[in-house]
Write a protein that holds these residues in place. Structure first.
Motif, PDB file in Angstrom:
ATOM      1  N   VAL A   4      33.193  37.295  32.349  1.00 21.95           N
ATOM      2  CA  VAL A   4      32.268  38.427  32.495  1.00 21.95           C
ATOM      3  C   VAL A   4      30.970  38.163  31.749  1.00 21.95           C
ATOM      4  CG1 VAL A   4      31.936  40.881  32.014  1.00 21.95           C
ATOM      5  CG2 VAL A   4      34.146  40.055  32.844  1.00 21.95           C
ATOM      6  N   ASP A  71      34.540  45.696  36.678  1.00 20.74           N
ATOM      7  CA  ASP A  71      34.828  46.191  35.331  1.00 20.74           C
ATOM      8  C   ASP A  71      36.022  45.441  34.762  1.00 20.74           C
ATOM      9  OD1 ASP A  71      32.834  47.940  35.921  1.00 20.74           O
ATOM     10  OD2 ASP A  71      34.125  49.719  36.042  1.00 20.74           O
ATOM     11  N   TYR A  72      35.980  45.247  33.442  1.00 19.73           N
ATOM     12  CA  TYR A  72      37.088  44.573  32.770  1.00 19.73           C
ATOM     13  C   TYR A  72      37.398  45.328  31.487  1.00 19.73           C
ATOM     14  CZ  TYR A  72      39.689  41.032  30.168  1.00 19.73           C
ATOM     15  OH  TYR A  72      40.638  40.378  29.431  1.00 19.73           O
ATOM     16  N   SER A  73      38.696  45.546  31.251  1.00 22.57           N
ATOM     17  CA  SER A  73      39.105  46.284  30.065  1.00 22.57           C
ATOM     18  C   SER A  73      40.489  45.812  29.631  1.00 22.57           C
ATOM     19  CB  SER A  73      39.140  47.793  30.343  1.00 22.57           C
ATOM     20  OG  SER A  73      39.602  48.495  29.215  1.00 22.57           O
ATOM     21  N   ALA A  86      45.715  44.286  30.761  1.00 21.95           N
ATOM     22  CA  ALA A  86      44.369  43.937  31.225  1.00 21.95           C
ATOM     23  C   ALA A  86      44.110  44.589  32.568  1.00 21.95           C
ATOM     24  CB  ALA A  86      44.214  42.425  31.325  1.00 21.95           C
ATOM     25  N   PHE A  88      41.377  44.943  35.747  1.00 19.37           N
ATOM     26  CA  PHE A  88      40.189  44.547  36.508  1.00 19.37           C
ATOM     27  C   PHE A  88      39.922  45.639  37.544  1.00 19.37           C
ATOM     28  CE2 PHE A  88      41.572  40.490  34.894  1.00 19.37           C
ATOM     29  CZ  PHE A  88      40.383  39.875  34.538  1.00 19.37           C
TER      30      PHE A  88
END
Length: 330
Positions: A4, A71-73, A86, A88
């Protein structure tokens, strides 16, 4: 996470390499790196966590645009057995911009997408799921190259969530700048035509029109066409060439006058020298003639004296002879 960040850095580089225009315009591209948070409203039993987002958009018109986002979290489950989940999130949204020509541009968003969840979770029954989101945001343009951005979304899925993001938007391209350029060019041509008309009506002593004229009200630089620039360059070149020829001719005439004056002075001096030489030669000849005449006169005088003395001597001798001659008998 590294992917990212790399994508965000590459997007920033590509964004700043393009031609940039302000606000939102038709045909404009944009890149928006953002950071914020996810708050889950239940279902997945996940804690609130930070989220990193990268969006790329394209404006179909000044008001309507589309935007793709990733989005990444990484979050934790509220259950003990679910750690380090995780997430995505990817999707496409449609945007509607209000007041696209202003510095502050509010917008509404509506989109579709999907989730990809990964982690040692026995309770997560679905690794892939779809969602729909809606919300809005604000873009505040600091200049033509950069705008601040704030977004809020409500994500509707099997387990809903609220997403809130802060970041920047980097616009580039678009036809707004081209329209302004065309309008400025038209205004510039009209202003140039008016100035040429004024110059045609004024005497020839008026100053020439400069190559670039700045309109003080709109700060627009008026550029001449290539043919007009070429004609002006030819005129300036002809003027410089005429000045150069005039200067050369004046210098040449001045040198010729100096040379003629020097030649006249030399001839006059030569004539004076010749007269002086002739006078000296004539004086010498007169002196020689006088000397010769004096010598000749001296010689003649001596000759006459010798002749007189000879005659005197002869007369005295004859007289003496007559006196001593005996008398003859009668």
């Amino acid at each position: 996470m590294k992917r990212v960040c790399a994508c965000a850095a590459m997007s920033l580089v590509l964004a700043f390499c393009g031609t940039v225009f302000g606000a939102v315009s038709e045909g404009q591209f944009s890149v928006s790196p953002m950071i914020g948070g996810y708050t889950y409203d239940g279902g997945l039993h996940l804690n609130t966590a930070p989220v990193y987002s990268l969006k790329g958009g394209y404006s179909l018109t000044a008001n309507i645009g589309v935007e793709a986002g990733l989005d990444y979290s990484i979050t934790n489950s509220t259950l003990v057995t679910d750690k380090n989940v995780a997430i995505f999130k990817y999707g496409v949204e449609g945007l509607y911009h209000f007041m696209p020509d202003g510095n502050l541009v509010p917008f509404l968003a509506l989109g579709l997408g999907g989730y990809n969840l990964s982690g040692p979770s026995a309770l997560v029954s679905r690794k892939e799921m779809g969602f729909m989101d809606y919300g809005g945001g604000l873009k505040y343009f600091l200049n033509d190259n950069l705008a601040l951005r704030a977004d809020v979304r409500h994500i509707v899925a099997n387990a809903g969530a609220f997403e809130y993001l802060l970041g920047v938007t980097i616009p580039f391209g678009g036809v707004k700048g081209e329209i302004k350029t065309v309008a400025a060019s038209a205004d510039a041509k009209a202003a140039l035509a008016e100035k040429r008309l004024e110059q045609a009506e004024t005497p020839r002593t008026a100053p020439p029109v400069p190559p670039a004229v700045v309109a003080p009200e709109e700060n627009i630089i008026i550029e001449l066409s290539p043919s007009e620039k070429l004609a002006r360059l030819k005129e300036e070149f002809a003027k410089e060439e005429l000045e150069r020829i005039t200067t050369f001719k004046a210098e040449w005439e001045k040198k010729q006058e100096s040379r003629s004056a020097a030649e006249k002075a030399a001839r006059a001096q030569e004539a004076l020298d010749q007269v002086k030489t002739r006078n000296e030669q004539g004086t010498q000849v007169d002196e020689n003639i006088s000397a010769e005449a004096a010598k000749q006169t001296g010689k003649e005088s001596m000759t006459d004296s010798n002749k007189k003395s000879t005659l005197t001597k002869s007369h005295k001798t004859a007289t003496k002879k007559k006196q001593h001659k005996p008398a003859t008998p009668q």
